[in-house]
Motif scaffolding. Structure first.
Motif, short mmCIF file in Angstrom:
data_model
loop_
_atom_site.label_atom_id
_atom_site.label_comp_id
_atom_site.label_asym_id
_atom_site.label_seq_id
_atom_site.Cartn_x
_atom_site.Cartn_y
_atom_site.Cartn_z
N PRO A 122 -4.69 8.92 -12.81
CA PRO A 122 -4.41 7.75 -11.96
C PRO A 122 -3.18 6.98 -12.43
N TYR A 123 -2.37 6.56 -11.47
CA TYR A 123 -1.19 5.72 -11.72
C TYR A 123 -1.37 4.41 -10.95
N SER A 124 -1.36 3.30 -11.65
CA SER A 124 -1.46 2.00 -10.99
C SER A 124 -0.06 1.40 -10.85
N ILE A 125 0.17 0.64 -9.77
CA ILE A 125 1.47 0.03 -9.50
C ILE A 125 1.26 -1.42 -9.12
N THR A 126 2.11 -2.28 -9.67
CA THR A 126 2.12 -3.70 -9.31
C THR A 126 3.41 -3.97 -8.55
N SER A 167 0.99 -7.54 -5.93
CA SER A 167 0.01 -6.75 -5.21
C SER A 167 -0.29 -5.50 -6.02
N GLU A 168 -1.60 -5.26 -6.29
CA GLU A 168 -2.01 -4.13 -7.13
C GLU A 168 -2.52 -2.99 -6.25
N THR A 169 -2.12 -1.75 -6.56
CA THR A 169 -2.63 -0.56 -5.88
C THR A 169 -2.51 0.61 -6.85
N ALA A 170 -3.06 1.81 -6.45
CA ALA A 170 -3.05 2.96 -7.36
C ALA A 170 -2.94 4.24 -6.56
N ILE A 171 -2.57 5.32 -7.25
CA ILE A 171 -2.45 6.64 -6.66
C ILE A 171 -2.87 7.66 -7.70
N ARG A 172 -3.60 8.73 -7.28
CA ARG A 172 -4.03 9.77 -8.21
C ARG A 172 -3.12 10.98 -8.04
N VAL A 173 -2.67 11.51 -9.15
CA VAL A 173 -1.73 12.63 -9.17
C VAL A 173 -2.39 13.84 -9.81
N THR A 174 -2.27 15.01 -9.15
CA THR A 174 -2.72 16.29 -9.71
C THR A 174 -1.52 17.22 -9.82
N LEU A 175 -1.23 17.70 -11.04
CA LEU A 175 -0.10 18.59 -11.29
C LEU A 175 -0.64 19.99 -11.59
N ASN A 176 -0.28 20.98 -10.77
CA ASN A 176 -0.67 22.38 -10.97
C ASN A 176 0.50 23.12 -11.61
N LEU A 229 0.84 -1.20 0.00
CA LEU A 229 0.00 0.00 0.00
C LEU A 229 0.87 1.25 0.00
N PHE A 230 0.36 2.33 -0.70
CA PHE A 230 0.96 3.65 -0.58
C PHE A 230 0.48 4.31 0.72
N ALA A 231 1.25 5.20 1.25
CA ALA A 231 0.84 5.93 2.46
C ALA A 231 -0.35 6.84 2.16
N SER A 232 -0.42 7.36 0.95
CA SER A 232 -1.51 8.24 0.54
C SER A 232 -1.96 7.84 -0.85
N SER A 233 -3.26 7.91 -1.09
CA SER A 233 -3.79 7.51 -2.39
C SER A 233 -3.85 8.66 -3.37
N THR A 234 -3.57 9.90 -2.90
CA THR A 234 -3.56 11.08 -3.79
C THR A 234 -2.30 11.88 -3.53
N ARG A 235 -1.82 12.54 -4.63
CA ARG A 235 -0.66 13.41 -4.50
C ARG A 235 -0.87 14.63 -5.38
N THR A 236 -0.57 15.84 -4.83
CA THR A 236 -0.68 17.09 -5.58
C THR A 236 0.68 17.77 -5.58
N ALA A 237 1.03 18.41 -6.71
CA ALA A 237 2.33 19.05 -6.81
C ALA A 237 2.26 20.21 -7.78
N CYS A 238 3.15 21.18 -7.60
CA CYS A 238 3.31 22.29 -8.52
C CYS A 238 4.33 21.92 -9.57
N GLY A 239 4.13 22.39 -10.77
CA GLY A 239 5.09 22.16 -11.81
C GLY A 239 4.65 21.10 -12.78
N ASP A 240 5.61 20.65 -13.61
CA ASP A 240 5.30 19.71 -14.67
C ASP A 240 5.51 18.27 -14.26
N THR A 241 6.20 18.00 -13.15
CA THR A 241 6.52 16.62 -12.78
C THR A 241 6.30 16.43 -11.29
#
Length: 814
Positions: free
Chosen positions: A611-615, A625-634, A563-575
């Motif tokens: 959404p980014y899925s990871i195996t 083990s399958e899990t995912a995380i959603r990324v928002t780039l501002n 498992l990821f510690a958080s299922s969502t991540r937000t960041a400034c910039g392009d990456t």
């Protein structure tokens, strides 16, 4: 010892002193494939006797008449690898290839009446560096001395690096050499003058090693006849067999005795041992000796007769007596015997102008083929000596054979080995199975405990420390089972079972094994949970009582999900950098991005929102083990200051507008020297310096940019103030001429008298706030008179490239 010449100019035996003459030592014999000597160009040229010589360079030996050596006995010669003459010697003098005396090579200590007066030994098989040994006569005090010849000296004609170094005194008139078993070093062998002591020296890469090894073995070289007075047995050759394993000594004296003695020689240690003696009527006056090329026979000559005795080495039995035709003008006997590079044995009749030859010296009996007048010496007389060839050891190809023997019973096999041309006293054995050394298998035989392909490697540590492998590898098949189990990647609980069975068909039992696969050597089982054990039995198809059983166990536990510690991540910039931290269970990762592309590794650079899925993969178990995380780039705001540097001139009240561009719904902060000076979009800059703008959006993303405003005002001309008068009257006031200036980078002041003579020059700059202190009113250390003096001041501006000159008059008042 007394030597007598008759009118025929050959050596005869005097009734009181036997004139026994010995052969010369020469060259190197090279062996390969058998114990027989093969021709070596380094033995191509012989010089001996009264200026006699011959060469083998044309095939059959041909006479040489250009030699300078005149010796009744000992001599030696050396040629190069292509048969070119290098030098030759009689033990007293060395002559170079031009037949001139080599520089410094005289009075070396040898004697023309010494049996083996000279010996040449190559240093480390070199063709440039040699040791030359000189042997004095029996009644002379010098004993054995040695010198060193370096062929690199004197333009390739050679010279001595040292000479007259004492080796042994008193010494018998015998010296020889045997190559060390490494075919690089040499043993130098001499004999005490009156005892049974052999004195053996090692010549290696450190030179001649002292002290010598001494072996007291065999007969004394001193005898007592009739009157009770001792007589030194001083004549006769000492020569080695061509394989370096035997040492033969011919010994005779001035009365009537003589014998042949044969010894074993260890060419690794230098040891002389196991004497065997032949002392018969045939050995009276024993002098010349030579081994047949195959080392099975010894040829012995005496100076009392024209007979040569062929003697079997194995038991010292005389197998043939061959008689030479007497040559005109020769002495009653025969001198040295020596093998040529054509594998024929040559001999001398002292005083004769022919050499005899034994054409087939390996042939037992009279069929060896003696020719009395084999080589015409061109009218020049031979004496008793011939050059001795310094042998190299024969190369006998080593070989290791192995064999497999099956004994009664189940799985009862023995491997054995047999070696050829290797010394068993110096062997180290090692068996190998499938190319890997078998632990503890260091004997010549091995009881087989595992199936595989076997070979033997034998290391001989005698000299070269070589390792030889057996010519073949033998496969051995036992009834065996060595089961293994390994987890199948990406299976999460499936295992590959392998019986590794030999000698029969395996039979598996255990959970999950079906009848369709229980006789396979390898199979796959799945669904393993916890610990499970599988058994396998292998039976010899020809003997059901010969079988083995073995088992293998596997354990599998499925790890907890990743498992990821958080299922969502937000960041400034392009990456945004995404990290999947490996754990003890999960050590490999695969990603799927919003656009469908894939990546591997624990770190991924996200370049788009979504959404980014990871195996997560467990390498140890194959689980996923399958899990995912959603990324928002501002996006960061775009700020653009077109000019990063502006050069201008801000007059009083002037300002410069700076606009970074409009960003919707953003805050602006202008900073100078770390302090906020404005929050407007457009800044009105009224001073020079660096300005930085920070733009922050409502999403918390910010961007900054900066510029610098530099002063760019019109330049100023340099100005200098030069006083009209100064008073260097030693009252402490106004003693030197002081100049004040502005806008001057550098100044040069020159003072002249009324005749234009230069009294003073100096260089200064504007940095002195107290003014530039210049002339003190002196010239060459003397005060000048009161009056007017002309000055010239050259100034360089800070802002202009040109020089500015100011001239005027200064008064000196005292």
């Amino acid at each position: 010892m007394k030597l007598t010449y008759l009118h025929h100019h050959y050596l005869l035996l005097n009734c009181s002193d036997v004139c026994l003459l010995t052969g010369c030592l020469l060259a190197v014999l090279v062996f390969a494939g058998s114990a027989k000597a093969q021709s070596s160009k380094r033995n191509s040229n012989w010089y001996f006797g009264e200026g006699a010589g011959l060469t083998f360079n044309g095939g059959a030996p041909q006479a040489l008449t250009n030699g300078k050596v005149h010796t009744r006995e000992g001599c030696a010669a050396r040629s190069g690898p292509n048969g070119q003459l290098l030098f030759y010697t009689d033990g007293r003098t060395i002559w170079n290839r031009n037949h001139d005396v080599m520089a410094g090579a005289t009075n070396l200590g040898g004697s023309s009446q010494s049996s083996q007066s000279a010996l040449i030994v190559p240093y480390q098989n070199s063709d440039a560096l040699f040791y030359v040994f000189s042997v004095a006569g029996q009644n002379e005090p010098g004993g054995i001395q040695y010198a060193q010849v370096d062929m690199n000296l004197n333009g390739g004609l050679g010279g001595l690096t040292f000479k007259n170094r004492q080796l042994l005194a008193p010494a018998a008139e015998k010296i020889t050499t045997i190559p060390h078993c490494n075919n690089l070093n040499h043993w130098i062998i001499a004999h005490d003058a009156a005892t049974n002591a052999f004195v053996v020296y090692l010549l290696n890469d450190n030179g001649l090693i002292l002290p010598a090894k001494v072996y007291t073995v065999g007969s004394n070289h001193q005898s007592v006849y009739g009157s009770g007075h001792p007589h030194l047995q001083k004549k006769g050759y000492m020569k080695p067999s061509h394989d370096g394993r035997k040492l033969a000594v011919a010994v005779s004296d001035s009365v009537a005795g003589g014998f042949l003695e044969l010894f074993d020689f260890d060419n690794k240690t230098g040891a002389v041992s196991n004497p065997v003696k032949l002392e018969t009527a045939e050995t009276v006056g024993a002098y010349g000796i030579e081994f047949s090329p195959d080392n099975s026979l010894i040829y012995l000559s005496t100076l009392f007769s024209k007979k040569i005795y062929q003697i079997r080495v194995s038991d010292l039995t005389i197998t043939a007596t061959i008689t030479a035709q007497s040559l005109s003008g020769s002495s009653p006997g025969i001198g040295a015997l020596q093998t040529g590079i054509d594998n024929k044995v040559y001999g001398t009749q002292p005083g004769g102008s022919y050499l005899m030859a034994i054409n087939q010296p390996d042939q037992p009996g009279t069929g060896c083929g003696l020719v009395s007048q084999a080589v015409n010496l061109g009218g020049i007389k031979a004496m008793a000596g011939l050059p001795f060839n310094v042998d190299t050891l024969p190369y006998l190809p080593p070989k290791v054979n192995i064999a497999l023997t099956k004994l009664s019973g189940c799985n009862n096999y023995v491997l054995s080995s047999k070696t050829e041309n290797l010394d068993p006293a110096y062997l180290v054995y090692q068996w190998y199975r499938n190319g890997v050394a078998v632990t503890g298998a260091t004997s010549s035989s091995l009881t087989v405990s595992k199936s595989g392909t076997y070979l033997m490697k034998v290391r001989e540590t005698k000299c070269l420390d070589i390792q030889i492998a057996s010519d073949e590898e033998l496969p051995v098949v036992l009834v065996e089972a060595n089961p293994t189990a390994s987890a199948i990647p990406d299976s999460c609980g499936a295992f590959l079972l392998n019986a590794h069975a030999t000698g029969g068909i395996p039979l598996w039992t255990g959970m999950g094994i079906s009848l369709s696969q229980n006789q396979q050597d390898s199979l796959i089982v799945s669904g393993v949970n916890g610990r499970q054990t599988f058994q396998v039995r292998v039976t010899n198809p020809d003997n059901e009582n010969c079988f083995v059983e073995a088992e293998v166990s596997v354990t599998f536990t499925r790890p907890d999900p990743f498992l990821f510690a958080s299922s969502t991540r937000t960041a400034c910039g392009d990456t945004l950098t995404l990290r999947a931290t490996p754990t003890a269970d999960w050590d490999s990762f695969r990603w799927q991005q919003p656009n469908g592309s894939r990546a591997v590794g624990s770190v991924l650079i996200a370049r788009q929102s979504g959404p980014y899925s990871i195996t997560a993969i467990s390498t140890a178990t194959g689980c996923r083990s399958e899990t995912a995380i959603r990324v928002t780039l501002n996006p960061n705001p775009e700020v653009l200051l077109a000019n990063k540097q502006i050069d201008t001139c801000l007059a009083l009240g002037d300002y410069l507008k700076i606009d970074p561009g409009t960003v919707v719904d953003a805050d602006y902060s202008w900073l100078k020297n770390g302090n906020i000076i404005s929050t407007n979009q457009v800044l009105e800059a009224q001073a020079y310096g660096t300005y930085r703008v920070v733009v922050r959006t409502a999403a918390g993303c910010q961007t900054s940019d900066s510029l610098r405003i530099n002063a760019n005002c019109p330049p100023r001309l340099p100005v200098a103030y030069v006083p009209d008068v100064f008073t260097p009257n030693q009252d402490g006031i106004n003693e030197t001429l002081v100049i004040y200036s502005s806008s001057a980078k550098q100044m040069i002041l020159s003072i002249y008298n009324r005749w234009g003579e230069l009294l003073y020059t100096g260089t200064g700059d504007e940095s002195a706030s107290a003014g530039w202190s210049t002339w003190d009113g002196t010239y060459k250390g003397q005060r000048v008179n009161s009056g007017l003096y002309v000055y010239r001041l050259v100034m360089q501006s800070r802002d202009y490239p040109n020089e500015f000159v100011q001239k005027g008059v200064i008064e000196v008042a005292r």
